[in-house]
Design a protein around this motif. Structure first.
Motif, PDB file in Angstrom:
ATOM      1  N   ALA A 186      31.197  71.775  48.832  1.00 23.10           N
ATOM      2  CA  ALA A 186      31.712  70.561  48.205  1.00 23.10           C
ATOM      3  C   ALA A 186      30.568  69.667  47.764  1.00 23.10           C
ATOM      4  O   ALA A 186      29.577  69.516  48.469  1.00 23.10           O
ATOM      5  CB  ALA A 186      32.599  69.809  49.186  1.00 23.10           C
ATOM      6  N   SER A 232      33.592  63.256  46.157  1.00 19.06           N
ATOM      7  CA  SER A 232      34.799  63.808  46.759  1.00 19.06           C
ATOM      8  C   SER A 232      34.901  63.338  48.203  1.00 19.06           C
ATOM      9  O   SER A 232      34.732  62.159  48.489  1.00 19.06           O
ATOM     10  CB  SER A 232      34.805  65.334  46.659  1.00 19.06           C
ATOM     11  OG  SER A 232      35.988  65.863  47.234  1.00 19.06           O
ATOM     12  N   TYR A 262      33.016  64.133  50.841  1.00 16.52           N
ATOM     13  CA  TYR A 262      31.821  64.489  51.622  1.00 16.52           C
ATOM     14  C   TYR A 262      31.525  63.513  52.752  1.00 16.52           C
ATOM     15  O   TYR A 262      31.251  63.923  53.879  1.00 16.52           O
ATOM     16  CB  TYR A 262      30.618  64.591  50.685  1.00 16.52           C
ATOM     17  CG  TYR A 262      29.388  65.191  51.317  1.00 16.52           C
ATOM     18  CD1 TYR A 262      29.210  66.566  51.327  1.00 16.52           C
ATOM     19  CD2 TYR A 262      28.420  64.388  51.897  1.00 16.52           C
ATOM     20  CE1 TYR A 262      28.082  67.132  51.898  1.00 16.52           C
ATOM     21  CE2 TYR A 262      27.294  64.936  52.473  1.00 16.52           C
ATOM     22  CZ  TYR A 262      27.125  66.313  52.461  1.00 16.52           C
ATOM     23  OH  TYR A 262      26.006  66.860  53.034  1.00 16.52           O
ATOM     24  N   TYR A 316      35.297  64.464  57.180  1.00 13.09           N
ATOM     25  CA  TYR A 316      35.508  65.754  56.523  1.00 13.09           C
ATOM     26  C   TYR A 316      34.278  66.647  56.635  1.00 13.09           C
ATOM     27  O   TYR A 316      34.377  67.866  56.570  1.00 13.09           O
ATOM     28  CB  TYR A 316      35.871  65.542  55.048  1.00 13.09           C
ATOM     29  CG  TYR A 316      37.268  65.046  54.866  1.00 13.09           C
ATOM     30  CD1 TYR A 316      38.348  65.916  54.964  1.00 13.09           C
ATOM     31  CD2 TYR A 316      37.528  63.697  54.619  1.00 13.09           C
ATOM     32  CE1 TYR A 316      39.653  65.464  54.805  1.00 13.09           C
ATOM     33  CE2 TYR A 316      38.828  63.237  54.456  1.00 13.09           C
ATOM     34  CZ  TYR A 316      39.883  64.123  54.557  1.00 13.09           C
ATOM     35  OH  TYR A 316      41.164  63.662  54.404  1.00 13.09           O
ATOM     36  N   LEU A 334      32.707  71.143  55.228  1.00 13.35           N
ATOM     37  CA  LEU A 334      33.518  70.952  54.030  1.00 13.35           C
ATOM     38  C   LEU A 334      32.996  71.821  52.905  1.00 13.35           C
ATOM     39  O   LEU A 334      31.800  71.849  52.615  1.00 13.35           O
ATOM     40  CB  LEU A 334      33.483  69.477  53.605  1.00 13.35           C
ATOM     41  CG  LEU A 334      34.224  69.111  52.315  1.00 13.35           C
ATOM     42  CD1 LEU A 334      35.723  69.331  52.466  1.00 13.35           C
ATOM     43  CD2 LEU A 334      33.928  67.657  51.949  1.00 13.35           C
ATOM     44  N   LYS A 351      34.685  74.248  49.127  1.00  8.95           N
ATOM     45  CA  LYS A 351      35.743  74.330  48.123  1.00  8.95           C
ATOM     46  C   LYS A 351      36.340  75.731  48.122  1.00  8.95           C
ATOM     47  O   LYS A 351      35.638  76.727  48.338  1.00  8.95           O
ATOM     48  CB  LYS A 351      35.192  74.023  46.730  1.00  8.95           C
ATOM     49  CG  LYS A 351      34.808  72.572  46.485  1.00  8.95           C
ATOM     50  CD  LYS A 351      36.030  71.709  46.214  1.00  8.95           C
ATOM     51  CE  LYS A 351      35.631  70.290  45.785  1.00  8.95           C
ATOM     52  NZ  LYS A 351      36.820  69.464  45.518  1.00  8.95           N
ATOM     53  N   LYS A 372      39.980  73.389  45.428  1.00  5.89           N
ATOM     54  CA  LYS A 372      40.541  72.454  46.406  1.00  5.89           C
ATOM     55  C   LYS A 372      39.587  72.334  47.593  1.00  5.89           C
ATOM     56  O   LYS A 372      38.815  73.243  47.899  1.00  5.89           O
ATOM     57  CB  LYS A 372      41.902  72.952  46.904  1.00  5.89           C
ATOM     58  CG  LYS A 372      42.977  73.019  45.829  1.00  5.89           C
ATOM     59  CD  LYS A 372      43.437  71.630  45.412  1.00  5.89           C
ATOM     60  CE  LYS A 372      44.626  71.709  44.468  1.00  5.89           C
ATOM     61  NZ  LYS A 372      45.126  70.367  44.073  1.00  5.89           N
ATOM     62  N   ASP A 373      39.659  71.178  48.275  1.00  5.16           N
ATOM     63  CA  ASP A 373      38.829  70.980  49.466  1.00  5.16           C
ATOM     64  C   ASP A 373      39.304  71.893  50.593  1.00  5.16           C
ATOM     65  O   ASP A 373      40.509  72.023  50.849  1.00  5.16           O
ATOM     66  CB  ASP A 373      38.890  69.523  49.918  1.00  5.16           C
ATOM     67  CG  ASP A 373      38.201  68.596  48.924  1.00  5.16           C
ATOM     68  OD1 ASP A 373      36.989  68.774  48.713  1.00  5.16           O
ATOM     69  OD2 ASP A 373      38.876  67.710  48.376  1.00  5.16           O
TER      70      ASP A 373
END
Length: 281
Positions: free
Chosen positions: A36, A40, A42, A103, A133, A135, A139-140
């Motif tokens: 990621a 976002s 992070y 996250y 984290l 992708k 999407k996460d």
């Protein structure tokens, strides 16, 4: 030895996923599974409530539990039971809980996990973990190795004691109902390495899969629990009563020998899947 293997497993998981802080992916993989970016989620925190489901297995040693009990009332209500313990019980469980953290960083969760049936288990658990984290298909996606501690209670429904006169008396409590349910139960302590996979599919929702390997530390404190059946319970019904296995009114054996602890362990693989509602994002 189990504790050492558990520690090695956990450290290995942390080491492997720790390498994701400087991930390397081929161009072919880039559109499928990417780290990621720092925008976002992070640096963001989250809180969440969740609902999960999954199979549970109670490891038991097959045998026969024989119980004889006489209450404290003047009419001396009696209970006699022969209960056959099967070679293991498989059931379905539901859990509810709360989780919070970053996250990307440290995280915590708390949950209550309950099974139902002829035998039953209720567990309260806490876990500490570290979120990684990344992708997945845009999407996460969060991977979380963790350590979990579990305090639980398991038991068997072994029958009912009937009221043969005015009331049933357990210690100082008097029950005027016609019968009481009797459960034989014990408490347990369990530790588990765990890994969670969480896919954040919407702004406030995620789907998760959790896999843990339970390492039991044994069970203790076996006792009889007496409770009024739900169908005849009223607002004036007394709360449950408990009788330890060394009570002078109770004789209980397992395969002909005095019962010391219940013949079960809570170890093995435990898988849970479910959904979470997120806020504080």
């Amino acid at each position: 030895m189990k504790a050492l293997l558990t520690l090695i497993f956990t450290l290995s998981v942390l080491s492997v996923f720790g390498q994701w802080s400087t991930p390397m992916f081929s161009d072919a993989e880039a559109d499928v599974f990417l780290p990621a970016p720092k925008e976002s989620l992070y640096l963001q925190r989250y809180r969440s409530i969740f609902l999960g489901f999954g199979p549970r297995y109670l490891n038991t040693d097959p045998g026969t539990i024989e119980t004889t009990f006489m209450d404290d009332s003047p009419s001396m209500d009696t209970f006699n039971s022969t209960f056959e313990v099967k070679d293991g019980y498989a059931q379905f469980a539901m859990n509810i809980g709360y989780k919070a953290g970053r996250y990307r960083g440290t995280s915590h969760d708390y949950l209550l996990d309950v099974t139902f049936g002829k035998n039953y288990t209720a567990k309260f658990a806490y876990s500490w973990g570290w979120n990684f984290l990344t992708k997945l298909k845009g999407k996460d996606f969060v991977i979380r190795p963790a350590i979990q501690g579990i305090l639980g209670g398991s038991g068997f429904r072994i029958g009912k004691i009937q009221n043969n006169a005015s009331y049933i008396q357990i210690n100082e409590k008097k029950y005027y109902e016609e019968e009481l349910n009797i459960h034989l139960q014990g408490s347990s302590l369990t530790f588990a390495p765990r890994i969670d996979f969480t896919y954040i599919f919407a702004n406030r929702w995620d789907f998760f899969l959790k896999a843990a390997y339970d390492v039991p530390a044994g069970n203790s404190n076996p006792m009889l629990q007496f409770s009024v059946p739900d169908k005849i319970s009223t607002d004036d019904t007394p709360t449950d009563s408990f009788v330890s296995i060394d009570n002078e009114n109770l004789t209980i054996t397992y395969n002909g020998e005095p019962l010391v602890s219940l013949p079960y362990t809570t170890g093995g693989l435990r898988v849970t899947f479910g959904v979470s509602y997120l806020w504080n994002r």
